[in-house]
Design a protein around this motif. Sequence first.
Motif, short mmCIF file in Angstrom:
data_model
loop_
_atom_site.label_atom_id
_atom_site.label_comp_id
_atom_site.label_asym_id
_atom_site.label_seq_id
_atom_site.Cartn_x
_atom_site.Cartn_y
_atom_site.Cartn_z
N GLU A 121 0.83 -1.20 0.00
CA GLU A 121 0.00 0.00 0.00
C GLU A 121 0.86 1.26 0.00
O GLU A 121 0.53 2.25 -0.66
N ALA A 122 1.98 1.23 0.73
CA ALA A 122 2.88 2.39 0.77
C ALA A 122 3.47 2.65 -0.61
O ALA A 122 3.61 3.80 -1.04
N ASN A 123 3.84 1.58 -1.31
CA ASN A 123 4.40 1.73 -2.64
C ASN A 123 3.37 2.35 -3.59
O ASN A 123 3.71 3.20 -4.43
N ALA A 185 13.95 5.47 14.39
CA ALA A 185 14.71 4.97 13.24
C ALA A 185 14.16 5.54 11.94
O ALA A 185 14.92 5.93 11.05
N ALA A 186 12.83 5.60 11.83
CA ALA A 186 12.22 6.13 10.61
C ALA A 186 12.54 7.61 10.43
O ALA A 186 12.81 8.07 9.32
N ALA A 187 12.52 8.37 11.54
CA ALA A 187 12.84 9.79 11.44
C ALA A 187 14.28 10.00 11.00
O ALA A 187 14.58 10.88 10.19
N LYS A 188 15.18 9.16 11.51
CA LYS A 188 16.59 9.28 11.13
C LYS A 188 16.78 8.95 9.65
O LYS A 188 17.49 9.65 8.92
N VAL A 189 16.15 7.86 9.20
CA VAL A 189 16.25 7.48 7.79
C VAL A 189 15.65 8.57 6.91
O VAL A 189 16.19 8.90 5.84
N VAL A 201 5.16 10.27 4.14
CA VAL A 201 3.85 9.67 4.44
C VAL A 201 3.86 8.19 4.10
O VAL A 201 3.36 7.34 4.87
N ALA A 202 4.43 7.85 2.96
CA ALA A 202 4.47 6.44 2.54
C ALA A 202 5.33 5.61 3.48
O ALA A 202 5.00 4.45 3.78
N LEU A 203 6.44 6.18 3.98
CA LEU A 203 7.29 5.43 4.91
C LEU A 203 6.52 5.10 6.18
O LEU A 203 6.60 3.97 6.68
N ALA A 204 5.80 6.07 6.72
CA ALA A 204 5.00 5.80 7.91
C ALA A 204 3.97 4.70 7.63
O ALA A 204 3.75 3.82 8.47
N ARG A 205 3.36 4.73 6.46
CA ARG A 205 2.36 3.71 6.11
C ARG A 205 3.00 2.33 6.00
O ARG A 205 2.42 1.32 6.41
#
Length: 222
Positions: A121-123, A185-189, A201-205
């Motif tokens: 779904e994120a993709n 980790a997501a914020a750093k990436v 937005v897609a990364l969070a999803r």
Amino acid sequence: MQLTPSIRSALAAGAAAVVLFTGTGTAVAAPAARPAAPDARPAAEAVATAHSPYGQLRPFAELSAERLATGDLVAAAKWGTDSPIDDPAREREVLNAVAEQARQQGADPAATVRVFRDQIEANKIVQRGLHRKWDADPGQAPTERPDLQQVRKEINRINGALVGALARSPYARSAPYCAPLLTAAAAKVRHERHLDGLHTVALARSLRSVCAGIRPPAAPAP
């Protein structure tokens, strides 16, 4: 559970990252960091070893960001063709493959499928967002069409790495500190890769089910 000082520090970093990464639902700029002492490390990096909780969770953010980058290529491959963004046959193929890989590696197939539904779904969020952008401004549309089969080979490689990360992290993903550490980790990436709003937005999803992948056993009947 008693938390070590390093995990407490990482949780604090994760709490701050929650505000940065998901607090308003909108990507915002991070405040400028204070200069660190020559031998100082960010709190999250202090626990970033292969066997630490943060070290087990960070690959999900890194690999998910890699997988989202392939969404740009898929969008370009489908742009101007009659290939739809939704591809149920390809999605079933991916989910069946990762479920089998999970069984072979000792991971939970059902949890693996949940995580990969989010990845898919994120993709598609990326693909739809780029197509809307190119519709609005054709001058930004790609002028070359990537080979979709080659792109899918790269997606399959990332899928295998994600299944391996799932197999190696059952305790980190079921622990109460999973969400803040994963958010950190997501914020750093996100900052390392300079992700725009669409990809943020897609990364969070893509990460929505990582910390929900281990379900507690059912309570015994009275």
